[in-house]
Write a protein that holds these residues in place. Structure first.
Motif, mmCIF file in Angstrom:
data_model
loop_
_atom_site.group_PDB
_atom_site.id
_atom_site.type_symbol
_atom_site.label_atom_id
_atom_site.label_comp_id
_atom_site.label_asym_id
_atom_site.label_seq_id
_atom_site.Cartn_x
_atom_site.Cartn_y
_atom_site.Cartn_z
ATOM 1 N N GLU A 106 97.569 72.247 99.377
ATOM 2 C CA GLU A 106 96.465 71.285 99.378
ATOM 3 C C GLU A 106 95.163 71.929 98.890
ATOM 4 O OE1 GLU A 106 96.401 67.975 99.867
ATOM 5 O OE2 GLU A 106 98.587 68.193 99.867
ATOM 6 N N ARG A 107 94.909 73.143 99.358
ATOM 7 C CA ARG A 107 93.716 73.855 98.891
ATOM 8 C C ARG A 107 93.803 74.112 97.388
ATOM 9 N NH1 ARG A 107 92.142 78.459 103.465
ATOM 10 N NH2 ARG A 107 92.460 77.128 105.317
ATOM 11 N N LEU A 108 94.992 74.503 96.919
ATOM 12 C CA LEU A 108 95.169 74.758 95.506
ATOM 13 C C LEU A 108 94.948 73.479 94.687
ATOM 14 C CD1 LEU A 108 95.951 76.768 93.282
ATOM 15 C CD2 LEU A 108 98.342 76.177 93.673
ATOM 16 N N TYR A 109 95.382 72.352 95.225
ATOM 17 C CA TYR A 109 95.172 71.077 94.530
ATOM 18 C C TYR A 109 93.678 70.795 94.355
ATOM 19 C CZ TYR A 109 95.909 66.210 93.212
ATOM 20 O OH TYR A 109 95.919 65.001 92.536
ATOM 21 N N ARG A 110 92.914 71.063 95.429
ATOM 22 C CA ARG A 110 91.465 70.845 95.346
ATOM 23 C C ARG A 110 90.820 71.842 94.381
ATOM 24 N NH1 ARG A 110 92.206 70.105 101.065
ATOM 25 N NH2 ARG A 110 91.346 72.182 101.535
ATOM 26 N N VAL A 111 91.390 73.039 94.302
ATOM 27 C CA VAL A 111 90.884 74.048 93.352
ATOM 28 C C VAL A 111 91.127 73.608 91.906
ATOM 29 C CG1 VAL A 111 91.303 76.375 92.444
ATOM 30 C CG2 VAL A 111 91.089 76.030 94.910
ATOM 31 N N ILE A 112 92.314 73.118 91.642
ATOM 32 C CA ILE A 112 92.689 72.749 90.267
ATOM 33 C C ILE A 112 91.942 71.503 89.804
ATOM 34 C CG2 ILE A 112 94.614 72.044 88.771
ATOM 35 C CD1 ILE A 112 94.721 74.975 89.592
ATOM 36 N N TYR A 113 91.709 70.543 90.746
ATOM 37 C CA TYR A 113 91.098 69.274 90.353
ATOM 38 C C TYR A 113 89.745 69.026 91.001
ATOM 39 C CZ TYR A 113 95.775 68.589 88.601
ATOM 40 O OH TYR A 113 96.968 68.759 87.926
#
Length: 472
Positions: free
Chosen positions: A465-472
């Motif tokens: 989830e954190r990575l998703y927020r990082v990417i987008y």
């Protein structure tokens, strides 16, 4: 008579330390002159209202450091002290450069890590390791009290040679094994024996730490691109380097496994080249999921042209600092000539403990347990990444090692990704870190090296989830 102040209530400094400090200050400031006689210990003790022992200890310390000298039955005198050439500069406290100032280690308890550089400490069998450590202390007291052989204790080298023969097919004698506190210092030793005009080639993308090390040693290092089977042999042949650094069993960082045809091509090149060697960095080959381990490149070498580099940092703990090289006979002879007086850098107690850890079968049990553990975490991470990112992610799903390469569709730049990851308290590393020369510009996509060794299974969903927020 000399005038010094002593604070008998000072609990931070003993009385003798205060006397020593005050007299030293008087000598350096030329308030006490060369060859001037100091008061007797008894007299100074009476003047200061302290014990004779305190004065005696202060005088002995001044004598030991060369501030005073003594003449038998006459007393203590001020020594001739060389003057500082720039007293004002010397007395001024140095302003420490801001660029060299280190920050205190940040509290990372709230961070989640998808780093490729770590190992899972929670699964390490410390109880069994400590049993082996007790065996090492009991059986090797004499060796532990001495400086070890420059290459490491023979018994440990013998154990390592047997281990890698079984697990990696490496063909060597214990005498060919060089143990050191990390692969980097071992490579530095190896390359320090080479001429300055030695040509070096490396995979690109590849291990930047080696690249930087060799560049700093003033070698000509040429990055060579990869194709789908590994390093480009035609470009290797065109350059014809003296040393070629590769990671055939699990290319770093792409994760590709070099097929047998490419391995034979590389070995054919090195046999026909003049005075050339391949350095096979086998950094995490113990972890292979679903099939047996891939034999090492060294196991196919019949001409003593492959230098095998292994480490226990991935299988056990990086902090143990145990790595090794297996040198071909010609280079071994050179090594012995250069480093016969070398002091072994690894901890001897850890080395003998490792010997028993392997011989008792605990190491094999640990590897089997960790393979299963890492395989489960790897599957979970890939599954959750694909579910969350759907068609916007492409994963190089090669079932080996402790990391994989993932490509994401995004409008963000690498710089923006790194800044956002820090904000989200997520440790990740981008592909650009491993490009040794030109960094290709990819439009609307970025590539990350995602590790899964230290992430807890219960934290994988949150990390994604954190990575998703990082990417987008």
């Amino acid at each position: 008579m000399i005038f010094i102040k002593i604070n008998t209530n000072n609990q931070k400094k003993f009385i003798y330390q205060q006397i020593y400090t005050e007299i030293r200050k008087l000598i350096l400031n030329k308030k006490l002159l060369t060859d001037e006689k100091l008061p007797s210990k008894r007299k100074l003790a009476e003047e200061l209202g302290v014990s004779i022992n305190s004065v005696s200890n202060a005088y002995e310390q001044l004598l030991a450091e060369g501030y005073i000298y003594t003449i038998e039955r006459k007393g203590y005198y001020v020594e001739k002290i060389t003057k500082f050439e720039n007293p004002n500069e010397c007395s001024k406290q140095m302003d420490f450069p801001p660029d060299l100032r280190e920050k205190h280690t940040e509290d990372k308890s709230a961070w989640l890590s998808l780093s490729h550089m770590t190992a899972d400490i929670t699964m390490f069998p410390f109880k069994e390791w400590m049993k082996c450590e007790k065996m090492a202390i009991k059986n090797h007291g004499k060796e532990l009290s001495e400086i070890a052989h420059p290459q490491g204790p023979y018994l440990v080298r013998q154990t390592i040679s047997r281990l890698i023969a079984r697990s990696r097919g490496v063909v060597c004698e214990p005498e060919q094994v060089i143990i050191g506190p990390g692969t980097q210092p071992l490579i530095r030793q190896l390359m320090s024996m080479q001429k300055q005009n030695t040509k070096v080639a490396m995979e690109n993308p590849g291990y930047f730490r080696f690249y930087q090390l060799l560049e700093n040693m003033n070698f000509r290092v040429t990055p060579i691109p990869l194709d789908e089977q590994g390093i480009n042999v035609e470009k290797v042949e065109a350059l014809n380097p003296n040393f070629l650094f590769i990671t055939p069993s699990h290319q770093f960082p792409t994760g590709n496994i070099m097929p047998i045809s490419r391995r034979i091509e590389i070995l054919n090149w090195v046999v026909n080249a003049h005075d050339a060697y391949i350095v096979e960095d086998d950094y995490d080959s113990e972890f292979k999921y679903g099939t047996d381990n891939i034999p090492s490149l060294q196991s196919l070498d019949r001409n003593q042209r492959v230098i095998y580099a292994g480490t226990f940092s991935k299988t056990m703990l990086p902090s143990f600092r145990i790595s090794y090289l297996v040198l071909p006979i010609k280079l071994l002879r050179e090594y012995k000539r250069h480093y016969s007086s070398w002091i072994q850098g690894s901890n001897s107690l850890n080395l003998f403990t490792l010997h028993y850890f392997i011989e008792t079968g605990e190491y094999a049990k640990h590897i089997k347990r960790m393979n299963h553990h890492y395989e489960n975490k790897r599957k979970q991470l890939i599954q959750k990444l694909r579910f969350r990112f759907k068609q916007d992610i492409t994963i190089q799903d090669i079932p080996a090692g402790l990391h994989f390469l993932a490509e994401f569709q995004t409008n963000k730049t690498y710089k923006e990704i790194e800044a956002k990851a820090k904000e989200e308290k997520l440790e990740i590393y981008s592909f650009t870190r491993f490009m040794l020369k030109e960094i290709p510009a990819y439009e609307n996509k970025i590539m990350l090296i995602l590790g899964f060794a230290t992430i807890r299974e219960e934290d994988i969903r949150e990390a994604v989830e954190r990575l998703y927020r990082v990417i987008y």
